[in-house]
Write a protein that holds these residues in place. Structure first.
Motif, PDB file in Angstrom:
ATOM      1  N   PHE A   1       0.864  -1.206  -0.110  1.00 31.70           N
ATOM      2  CA  PHE A   1      -0.067  -0.077   0.138  1.00 31.70           C
ATOM      3  C   PHE A   1       0.881   1.292   0.052  1.00 31.70           C
ATOM      4  O   PHE A   1       0.612   2.160  -0.731  1.00 31.70           O
ATOM      5  N   LEU A   2       1.999   1.041   0.676  1.00 33.95           N
ATOM      6  CA  LEU A   2       2.776   2.633   0.710  1.00 33.95           C
ATOM      7  C   LEU A   2       3.573   2.783  -0.448  1.00 33.95           C
ATOM      8  O   LEU A   2       3.966   3.630  -0.627  1.00 33.95           O
ATOM      9  N   GLU A   3       3.942   1.368  -1.131  1.00 33.00           N
ATOM     10  CA  GLU A   3       4.496   1.608  -2.342  1.00 33.00           C
ATOM     11  C   GLU A   3       3.937   2.056  -3.490  1.00 33.00           C
ATOM     12  O   GLU A   3       4.241   3.197  -4.082  1.00 33.00           O
ATOM     13  N   THR A   4       2.630   1.994  -3.632  1.00 33.98           N
ATOM     14  CA  THR A   4       1.691   2.369  -4.379  1.00 33.98           C
ATOM     15  C   THR A   4       1.186   3.766  -3.918  1.00 33.98           C
ATOM     16  O   THR A   4       0.891   4.634  -4.586  1.00 33.98           O
ATOM     17  N   ASN A   5       1.157   4.054  -2.548  1.00 36.10           N
ATOM     18  CA  ASN A   5       0.490   5.592  -2.225  1.00 36.10           C
ATOM     19  C   ASN A   5       1.928   6.010  -1.268  1.00 36.10           C
ATOM     20  O   ASN A   5       1.547   6.021  -0.128  1.00 36.10           O
TER      21      ASN A   5
END
Length: 224
Positions: free
Chosen positions: A133-137
């Motif tokens: 999730f943090l990689e994408t956002n």
């Protein structure tokens, strides 16, 4: 409470009919929010009592001689969670049921997956999904929630106003603080609610305790 003569089907059907448990189409069972509010009351009262008080409660509840109650608790593997669930079910049900059936219900309720404390409006993350999730956002606000948490419930009441203050391009999500040990260890979270603000994929600030919509707004304005 293994010494009971369990009628699991009757116990489950009664809990579902009473609105204490939901059954999804895939068979997954979860406790309902109305029941968990009752559960929270008994958790607050009995979840942290002394060992002596716990023994007295069990003795009075099940008619066990206090001289042997400690041994009976060990023999029957009665836990505080069992007692909390037993009392919550007894209180929640509109129609009185027998002690034996209540004991079976308590067993079921302890085993059933509790409803998530993460509000429905938020994407819920777990230990297997927060990194992607943090990689994408890379710009994101993630809040840690817990059950039986009064400050969490107070923040949920302001959630609509809080979400309106999230800047464009900043993703929002939530985690269950009792089910995400890896997330909480990684970001040194030990209380709830905790709001974690990420920028460019890095944690830049976290703040614990109930935050008003205005306070969250000031925090976000400063960071983003």
């Amino acid at each position: 409470m293994a010494a009971t003569q369990p009628d699991l089907e009757t116990a489950l059907d009664t809990l579902i009919a009473a609105g204490a448990v939901d059954e999804a189409s895939d068979g997954t069972l979860t406790t309902t929010e109305p029941f968990e509010k009752v559960l929270a009351l008994y958790h607050d009262v009995y979840g942290a009592v002394s060992t002596e008080e716990f023994h007295t409660t069990v003795a009075e509840l099940f008619g066990i001689d206090e001289n042997v109650v400690e041994q009976r608790i060990d023999d029957l593997d009665i836990t505080r969670a069992d007692v909390v669930a037993y009392l919550a079910a007894q209180s929640f049900l509109e129609v009185p049921v027998g002690q034996q059936l209540l004991a079976v219900m308590a067993e079921l309720l302890v085993e059933i997956t509790p409803s998530s404390p993460v509000p429905d409006e938020l994407t819920e993350l777990d230990d297997g999904s927060y990194e992607s999730f943090l990689e994408t956002n890379p710009d994101a606000v993630i809040t840690v929630w817990r059950r039986f948490c009064d400050p969490c419930d107070a923040m949920k009441a302001d959630l609509d106003d809080i979400l309106k203050r999230i800047p464009d391009g900043v993703a929002v999500a939530g985690v269950d603080g009792e089910a995400t040990d890896s997330f909480c260890r990684t970001f040194a979270v030990d209380s709830a609610p905790t709001v974690l603000c990420f920028a460019a994929g890095e944690l830049v600030e976290n703040t614990s305790g109930r935050q008003s919509a205005a306070e969250i707004g000031h925090l976000l304005d400063r960071i983003y």
